[in-house]
Scaffold this motif. Structure first.
Motif, PDB file in Angstrom:
ATOM      1  N   GLY A   9       0.819  -1.201   0.000  1.00  0.00           N
ATOM      2  CA  GLY A   9       0.000   0.000   0.000  1.00  0.00           C
ATOM      3  C   GLY A   9       0.853   1.251   0.000  1.00  0.00           C
ATOM      4  O   GLY A   9       2.071   1.194   0.125  1.00  0.00           O
ATOM      5  N   GLY A  10       0.191   2.386  -0.162  1.00  0.00           N
ATOM      6  CA  GLY A  10       0.917   3.646  -0.158  1.00  0.00           C
ATOM      7  C   GLY A  10       0.099   4.755  -0.771  1.00  0.00           C
ATOM      8  O   GLY A  10      -1.117   4.635  -0.939  1.00  0.00           O
ATOM      9  N   LEU A  11       0.788   5.840  -1.097  1.00  0.00           N
ATOM     10  CA  LEU A  11       0.157   7.022  -1.696  1.00  0.00           C
ATOM     11  C   LEU A  11       0.459   7.034  -3.184  1.00  0.00           C
ATOM     12  O   LEU A  11       1.623   6.882  -3.590  1.00  0.00           O
ATOM     13  CB  LEU A  11       0.705   8.274  -1.026  1.00  0.00           C
ATOM     14  N   VAL A  12      -0.575   7.231  -3.989  1.00  0.00           N
ATOM     15  CA  VAL A  12      -0.405   7.254  -5.438  1.00  0.00           C
ATOM     16  C   VAL A  12      -1.334   8.316  -6.013  1.00  0.00           C
ATOM     17  O   VAL A  12      -2.394   8.602  -5.436  1.00  0.00           O
ATOM     18  CB  VAL A  12      -0.699   5.858  -6.039  1.00  0.00           C
ATOM     19  N   GLN A  13      -0.955   8.889  -7.120  1.00  0.00           N
ATOM     20  CA  GLN A  13      -1.813   9.871  -7.779  1.00  0.00           C
ATOM     21  C   GLN A  13      -2.913   9.169  -8.576  1.00  0.00           C
ATOM     22  O   GLN A  13      -2.748   8.020  -9.010  1.00  0.00           O
ATOM     23  CB  GLN A  13      -0.985  10.754  -8.708  1.00  0.00           C
ATOM     24  N   ALA A  14      -4.003   9.873  -8.768  1.00  0.00           N
ATOM     25  CA  ALA A  14      -5.085   9.339  -9.581  1.00  0.00           C
ATOM     26  C   ALA A  14      -4.560   8.940 -10.958  1.00  0.00           C
ATOM     27  O   ALA A  14      -3.754   9.670 -11.552  1.00  0.00           O
ATOM     28  CB  ALA A  14      -6.196  10.370  -9.711  1.00  0.00           C
ATOM     29  N   GLY A  15      -5.024   7.787 -11.417  1.00  0.00           N
ATOM     30  CA  GLY A  15      -4.564   7.246 -12.682  1.00  0.00           C
ATOM     31  C   GLY A  15      -3.378   6.317 -12.561  1.00  0.00           C
ATOM     32  O   GLY A  15      -3.014   5.636 -13.531  1.00  0.00           O
ATOM     33  N   GLY A  16      -2.774   6.294 -11.390  1.00  0.00           N
ATOM     34  CA  GLY A  16      -1.610   5.459 -11.163  1.00  0.00           C
ATOM     35  C   GLY A  16      -1.973   4.024 -10.811  1.00  0.00           C
ATOM     36  O   GLY A  16      -3.143   3.629 -10.830  1.00  0.00           O
ATOM     37  N   SER A  17      -0.933   3.257 -10.504  1.00  0.00           N
ATOM     38  CA  SER A  17      -1.087   1.831 -10.214  1.00  0.00           C
ATOM     39  C   SER A  17      -0.366   1.456  -8.929  1.00  0.00           C
ATOM     40  O   SER A  17       0.618   2.103  -8.537  1.00  0.00           O
ATOM     41  CB  SER A  17      -0.516   0.990 -11.363  1.00  0.00           C
ATOM     42  N   TYR A  80      -2.034 -11.632  -4.933  1.00  0.00           N
ATOM     43  CA  TYR A  80      -1.753 -10.260  -5.347  1.00  0.00           C
ATOM     44  C   TYR A  80      -3.032  -9.559  -5.783  1.00  0.00           C
ATOM     45  O   TYR A  80      -3.999 -10.192  -6.220  1.00  0.00           O
ATOM     46  CB  TYR A  80      -0.774 -10.256  -6.523  1.00  0.00           C
ATOM     47  N   LEU A  81      -2.994  -8.247  -5.686  1.00  0.00           N
ATOM     48  CA  LEU A  81      -4.051  -7.427  -6.271  1.00  0.00           C
ATOM     49  C   LEU A  81      -3.376  -6.312  -7.052  1.00  0.00           C
ATOM     50  O   LEU A  81      -2.792  -5.398  -6.464  1.00  0.00           O
ATOM     51  CB  LEU A  81      -4.976  -6.848  -5.202  1.00  0.00           C
ATOM     52  N   GLN A  82      -3.421  -6.430  -8.358  1.00  0.00           N
ATOM     53  CA  GLN A  82      -2.895  -5.381  -9.227  1.00  0.00           C
ATOM     54  C   GLN A  82      -3.995  -4.356  -9.441  1.00  0.00           C
ATOM     55  O   GLN A  82      -5.090  -4.704  -9.901  1.00  0.00           O
ATOM     56  CB  GLN A  82      -2.462  -5.964 -10.569  1.00  0.00           C
ATOM     57  N   MET A  83      -3.697  -3.106  -9.110  1.00  0.00           N
ATOM     58  CA  MET A  83      -4.703  -2.039  -9.187  1.00  0.00           C
ATOM     59  C   MET A  83      -4.220  -0.981 -10.163  1.00  0.00           C
ATOM     60  O   MET A  83      -3.167  -0.364  -9.952  1.00  0.00           O
ATOM     61  CB  MET A  83      -4.922  -1.421  -7.805  1.00  0.00           C
ATOM     62  N   ASN A  84      -4.961  -0.797 -11.236  1.00  0.00           N
ATOM     63  CA  ASN A  84      -4.637   0.191 -12.260  1.00  0.00           C
ATOM     64  C   ASN A  84      -5.720   1.257 -12.321  1.00  0.00           C
ATOM     65  O   ASN A  84      -6.826   1.065 -11.802  1.00  0.00           O
ATOM     66  CB  ASN A  84      -4.510  -0.497 -13.611  1.00  0.00           C
ATOM     67  N   SER A  85      -5.386   2.351 -12.952  1.00  0.00           N
ATOM     68  CA  SER A  85      -6.342   3.450 -13.138  1.00  0.00           C
ATOM     69  C   SER A  85      -7.010   3.830 -11.821  1.00  0.00           C
ATOM     70  O   SER A  85      -8.239   3.966 -11.738  1.00  0.00           O
ATOM     71  CB  SER A  85      -7.407   3.057 -14.174  1.00  0.00           C
ATOM     72  N   LEU A  86      -6.207   4.017 -10.811  1.00  0.00           N
ATOM     73  CA  LEU A  86      -6.743   4.288  -9.481  1.00  0.00           C
ATOM     74  C   LEU A  86      -7.429   5.637  -9.423  1.00  0.00           C
ATOM     75  O   LEU A  86      -7.026   6.604 -10.101  1.00  0.00           O
ATOM     76  CB  LEU A  86      -5.625   4.204  -8.449  1.00  0.00           C
ATOM     77  N   LYS A  87      -8.471   5.683  -8.597  1.00  0.00           N
ATOM     78  CA  LYS A  87      -9.292   6.878  -8.423  1.00  0.00           C
ATOM     79  C   LYS A  87      -9.262   7.297  -6.951  1.00  0.00           C
ATOM     80  O   LYS A  87      -9.055   6.447  -6.075  1.00  0.00           O
ATOM     81  CB  LYS A  87     -10.735   6.580  -8.835  1.00  0.00           C
ATOM     82  N   PRO A  88      -9.530   8.559  -6.666  1.00  0.00           N
ATOM     83  CA  PRO A  88      -9.579   8.975  -5.251  1.00  0.00           C
ATOM     84  C   PRO A  88     -10.557   8.143  -4.425  1.00  0.00           C
ATOM     85  O   PRO A  88     -10.294   7.885  -3.238  1.00  0.00           O
ATOM     86  CB  PRO A  88      -9.998  10.437  -5.349  1.00  0.00           C
ATOM     87  N   GLU A  89     -11.633   7.703  -5.028  1.00  0.00           N
ATOM     88  CA  GLU A  89     -12.612   6.889  -4.291  1.00  0.00           C
ATOM     89  C   GLU A  89     -12.124   5.477  -3.986  1.00  0.00           C
ATOM     90  O   GLU A  89     -12.800   4.732  -3.279  1.00  0.00           O
ATOM     91  CB  GLU A  89     -13.944   6.830  -5.036  1.00  0.00           C
ATOM     92  N   ASP A  90     -10.969   5.113  -4.494  1.00  0.00           N
ATOM     93  CA  ASP A  90     -10.352   3.832  -4.128  1.00  0.00           C
ATOM     94  C   ASP A  90      -9.585   3.926  -2.812  1.00  0.00           C
ATOM     95  O   ASP A  90      -9.089   2.908  -2.311  1.00  0.00           O
ATOM     96  CB  ASP A  90      -9.395   3.359  -5.221  1.00  0.00           C
ATOM     97  N   THR A  91      -9.490   5.115  -2.249  1.00  0.00           N
ATOM     98  CA  THR A  91      -8.795   5.301  -0.982  1.00  0.00           C
ATOM     99  C   THR A  91      -9.494   4.511   0.121  1.00  0.00           C
ATOM    100  O   THR A  91     -10.689   4.659   0.350  1.00  0.00           O
ATOM    101  CB  THR A  91      -8.749   6.789  -0.610  1.00  0.00           C
ATOM    102  N   ALA A  92      -8.728   3.651   0.793  1.00  0.00           N
ATOM    103  CA  ALA A  92      -9.298   2.773   1.814  1.00  0.00           C
ATOM    104  C   ALA A  92      -8.167   1.958   2.431  1.00  0.00           C
ATOM    105  O   ALA A  92      -7.032   1.975   1.945  1.00  0.00           O
ATOM    106  CB  ALA A  92     -10.339   1.840   1.211  1.00  0.00           C
ATOM    107  N   THR A 121      -3.930   5.238  -0.464  1.00  0.00           N
ATOM    108  CA  THR A 121      -4.446   6.591  -0.580  1.00  0.00           C
ATOM    109  C   THR A 121      -4.207   7.081  -2.000  1.00  0.00           C
ATOM    110  O   THR A 121      -3.060   7.046  -2.479  1.00  0.00           O
ATOM    111  CB  THR A 121      -3.783   7.540   0.418  1.00  0.00           C
ATOM    112  N   VAL A 122      -5.266   7.514  -2.655  1.00  0.00           N
ATOM    113  CA  VAL A 122      -5.175   7.994  -4.027  1.00  0.00           C
ATOM    114  C   VAL A 122      -5.478   9.489  -4.018  1.00  0.00           C
ATOM    115  O   VAL A 122      -6.574   9.904  -3.637  1.00  0.00           O
ATOM    116  CB  VAL A 122      -6.146   7.262  -4.955  1.00  0.00           C
ATOM    117  N   SER A 123      -4.512  10.271  -4.436  1.00  0.00           N
ATOM    118  CA  SER A 123      -4.681  11.728  -4.448  1.00  0.00           C
ATOM    119  C   SER A 123      -5.197  12.196  -5.808  1.00  0.00           C
ATOM    120  O   SER A 123      -4.876  11.618  -6.836  1.00  0.00           O
ATOM    121  CB  SER A 123      -3.369  12.414  -4.116  1.00  0.00           C
ATOM    122  N   SER A 124      -5.972  13.268  -5.781  1.00  0.00           N
ATOM    123  CA  SER A 124      -6.543  13.792  -7.033  1.00  0.00           C
ATOM    124  C   SER A 124      -5.640  14.821  -7.666  1.00  0.00           C
ATOM    125  O   SER A 124      -4.655  15.259  -7.093  1.00  0.00           O
ATOM    126  CB  SER A 124      -7.908  14.404  -6.748  1.00  0.00           C
TER     127      SER A 124
END
Length: 124
Positions: A9-17, A80-92, A121-124
């Protein structure tokens, strides 16, 4: 008893993986069905994805279908859980869970063991 430890986990910008990992111990991994869930502040824990013990069957929540992929490596006792195209609402907080009967399920009550969670945490 099964122990599950999430990481990635960690902090990533929106659209990131991000790729989350969950290492299991205490029981033969190939006998366990595995799932990923998340819980945002003030919300109930929700199902994201699951994979049966053989790896042949998967379920995805509509909210993540096409963006998230669950996979497992039985030789490494890891899911594993590969998460692409992350959105701020994925923050959890993201949790992995194990189903002792080995099945594939989207019901929280079917999971017997839970990890401690990892913050995403997904930042906008």
């Amino acid at each position: 008893q099964v122990q599950l430890v999430e990481s990635g986990g960690g902090l990533v910008q929106a659209g990131g993986s991000l790729r989350l990992s969950c290492a299991a111990s205490g029981r033969t991994f190939s006998t366990l069905g595995m799932g990923w869930f998340r819980q945002a502040p003030g919300k109930e824990r929700e199902f994201l994805a699951s994979r049966s013990r053989s790896g042949g069957n998967t379920y995805y929540a509509d909210s993540v279908k096409g963006r998230f992929t669950i996979s497992r490596d039985n030789a490494k006792n890891t899911v594993y859980l590969q998460m692409n195209s992350l959105k701020p609402e994925d923050t959890a907080v993201y949790y992995c869970a194990a189903n002792g009967r080995g099945g594939n399920s989207y019901y929280l009550s079917d999971y017997d063991y839970w990890g401690q969670g990892t913050q995403v945490t997904v930042s906008s």
